[in-house]
Design a protein around this motif. Sequence first.
Motif, PDB file in Angstrom:
ATOM      1  N   PRO A 272       0.841  -1.205   0.000  1.00  0.00           N
ATOM      2  CA  PRO A 272       0.000   0.000   0.000  1.00  0.00           C
ATOM      3  C   PRO A 272       0.876   1.254   0.000  1.00  0.00           C
ATOM      4  CG  PRO A 272       0.033  -0.983   2.194  1.00  0.00           C
ATOM      5  CD  PRO A 272       0.786  -1.923   1.287  1.00  0.00           C
ATOM      6  N   THR A 274       1.005   5.445  -0.258  1.00  0.00           N
ATOM      7  CA  THR A 274       0.208   6.659  -0.079  1.00  0.00           C
ATOM      8  C   THR A 274       0.900   7.827  -0.760  1.00  0.00           C
ATOM      9  OG1 THR A 274      -0.630   5.877   2.053  1.00  0.00           O
ATOM     10  CG2 THR A 274      -0.844   8.222   1.579  1.00  0.00           C
ATOM     11  N   GLU A 282      -3.761   9.853  -0.875  1.00  0.00           N
ATOM     12  CA  GLU A 282      -4.583   8.820  -1.503  1.00  0.00           C
ATOM     13  C   GLU A 282      -3.763   7.545  -1.573  1.00  0.00           C
ATOM     14  OE1 GLU A 282      -6.666   7.877  -5.821  1.00  0.00           O
ATOM     15  OE2 GLU A 282      -6.386   9.968  -5.183  1.00  0.00           O
ATOM     16  N   GLN A 283      -4.323   6.446  -1.065  1.00  0.00           N
ATOM     17  CA  GLN A 283      -3.600   5.181  -1.001  1.00  0.00           C
ATOM     18  C   GLN A 283      -3.928   4.294  -2.197  1.00  0.00           C
ATOM     19  OE1 GLN A 283      -4.101   1.624   1.992  1.00  0.00           O
ATOM     20  NE2 GLN A 283      -2.756   3.142   2.943  1.00  0.00           N
ATOM     21  N   GLU A 284      -2.896   3.604  -2.683  1.00  0.00           N
ATOM     22  CA  GLU A 284      -3.068   2.711  -3.821  1.00  0.00           C
ATOM     23  C   GLU A 284      -2.157   1.500  -3.631  1.00  0.00           C
ATOM     24  OE1 GLU A 284      -2.092   2.618  -8.629  1.00  0.00           O
ATOM     25  OE2 GLU A 284      -2.207   4.534  -7.557  1.00  0.00           O
ATOM     26  N   ASP A 285      -2.651   0.311  -3.953  1.00  0.00           N
ATOM     27  CA  ASP A 285      -1.839  -0.901  -3.865  1.00  0.00           C
ATOM     28  C   ASP A 285      -0.935  -0.995  -5.090  1.00  0.00           C
ATOM     29  OD1 ASP A 285      -2.961  -1.618  -1.469  1.00  0.00           O
ATOM     30  OD2 ASP A 285      -4.470  -2.939  -2.349  1.00  0.00           O
ATOM     31  N   LYS A 325       9.586   7.003   3.693  1.00  0.00           N
ATOM     32  CA  LYS A 325       8.837   8.172   3.268  1.00  0.00           C
ATOM     33  C   LYS A 325       9.768   9.157   2.581  1.00  0.00           C
ATOM     34  CE  LYS A 325       5.467  11.563   5.001  1.00  0.00           C
ATOM     35  NZ  LYS A 325       4.732  12.036   6.205  1.00  0.00           N
TER      36      LYS A 325
END
Length: 664
Positions: A272, A274, A282-285, A325
């Motif tokens: 996941p 972000t 917005e989070q996306e796999d 990050k």
Amino acid sequence: MNFVQPYIFWGLPLVALPVLIHLLNRLRYRSVKWAAMMFLLSATKSSIRRARLRHYMILALRTLALLFLLLALARPIAGGWLGAVAGGAPETIFLALDRSASMEAVGNTRKSTREHALELFSEGAGLLRGNVRYVLAESAGLSVQEVQGADSLAELSLCQATSSAADMPALFSKILEYAVENRCGDMELWVASDMQASNWRLTSPEWQSLKERYGALPQDVRIRVLSLAPPMSENIVVDLTDSRRTSRASGDVLLVTARLERNMPGASVVLPVTLAVEDVGEQEDVEVEGASTWLMKSVPIASDDKAAGWGSIEIPADGNAMDNKCYYTYGGQASELSLLVADAGDAARILSIASAPDPKGMNQACLRSSPASLGEVEWSQLAMLVWQDASAGSGEALIEGFCRQGGTVVIFPPGRKSASILGLEWGDVETASGDTHFSVVSWESMEGPLARTGDGKDLPVASMSVKKRQGLGQVNEDLFRLRTYASYRDGRPFLQGAGLGRGHVYICTTLPSKGWSDLARGTVLVPVMQRLLARGAVRLGGAENGSVGMAWKASGAANWTSITGEGKDPSRDAGVYQIDGKLVALNVPAAEHDLELVQEDQLRRALDGLELEFVDSNVGEGRKNTASEIWPLFVFLMGMSLLGEALMLSGDRLIERKEVPDDQ
């Protein structure tokens, strides 16, 4: 072998106590010759010899039992870090701590490498007796200051985690300066590091100078390197490649490119991710395959909003939270100006077109100038300087200053052997014989000017035909060190580059003109020039991306304001900062993701002639490899000695019973 409590050996004379008691007992008896007994003594001489031997063995076992007891009480240490430091106390101990981002890797103990290093410092200092002076030297700010002791290091701000890289030659130099200024006597350097090669830079000529300067000191200097092997835990790095704002027919778009790197490639995993713009995420796999996976995102931006902005890309915590990050910035739309200084001809015309192929549609322009007119140029408005002229002119300082402030300088060969700018000298022009040509067979396709396109396709570098080339004859290595981005079949460089201040210098060894190469076809030249232009234009858009380090602090730390958290420092903490109305995103330096380590033999060669002890310690194994006290062994040996004595004494009693007649 060393001992934690060597004062116990004042009791060594007690080992002779059994011998002394034996001698005193012999004084209690007096031999009297009696004729009748002489025949009995002759008959039992052999049994007397055996009895005497047993008595001597019992005496030896009692003596050994006392000796082993004293050794156990002295707490002997063999090998390891504690064994290395427990031998004696120097006047001054420098605690050299590597605070680079890679030191935050977590092992099986769930403690970071840095925390483990501080524990080992404390344990080592606890073994020493006497008045020892402790001086902390840390890599993030290159600060060297005296501390009260090693027990409270974990509480000091100078020992906390950072997002920076380490410059070990600079740290050794700072320690040396402190030792000379403060007239330190006999001293030891305790160096704790994960031995990342990019931080030690053993190929740097600085080590030769350091070795000579340390060797010239009048006092004894010992260097103890605590090699903290990185723990074998899975870690994924988020590495920002590019972020910029661009205009499209549908409106302005933010393009963000990053790379997800795995230290332990294996089966693909779904992660996941972000992506945040300002504080909205917005989070996306994302499926991560192999060792590296590219992440490319485009986010619409309101065209009427011309202000600079920032954002971040984040993944879940893993083996090192420091690289999970990354931050980015993007600027408003600004005119991308290039300055071309070149001889008249096809090369100048083609370079001008490649620098601004669509002036109106892309808001670009390429200006022309001569070396004599550089003083009249508005350097603050330029993004890129393209240099093909043979003469250095009088603008050398202007060009260097432009680059140090974040500009891009692209240099092409003049076509004749001559000096150029920034300490570069060109060699002879080479021409391929007959129908052959020089082929470019290797280049960096993952990053840099020749990286793949947004859809993952390679630039057609291999299909280029180079008939003439001109390499560099001399480089001012005090100014910068060149990195090769592409090379010919024979290993000679086609494209090189180096950082200079906040900007970059690139050198191409062929010209985009007839008779030299088909670089002018545009399929390689235009993308490369546009990428370099975009890199230089970053400083004009009110936003910039960079790496955490001392260079940012030197540019005025008092004026920096952290947007992503209070108390952050651009020399040590990743985040987004504002200075003089400009946004700057600082991340962990890319070199911190390099897995190459310094080996013991390499370090010994670099410090040849100095007293060096290299101690391995696996972070994941905890104390097992460092706390090597072996007093239990001596307790066991003492017990075996007492057991042997008891068995021999019981054997004597059995023999006595057998020799006594039944009627008695």
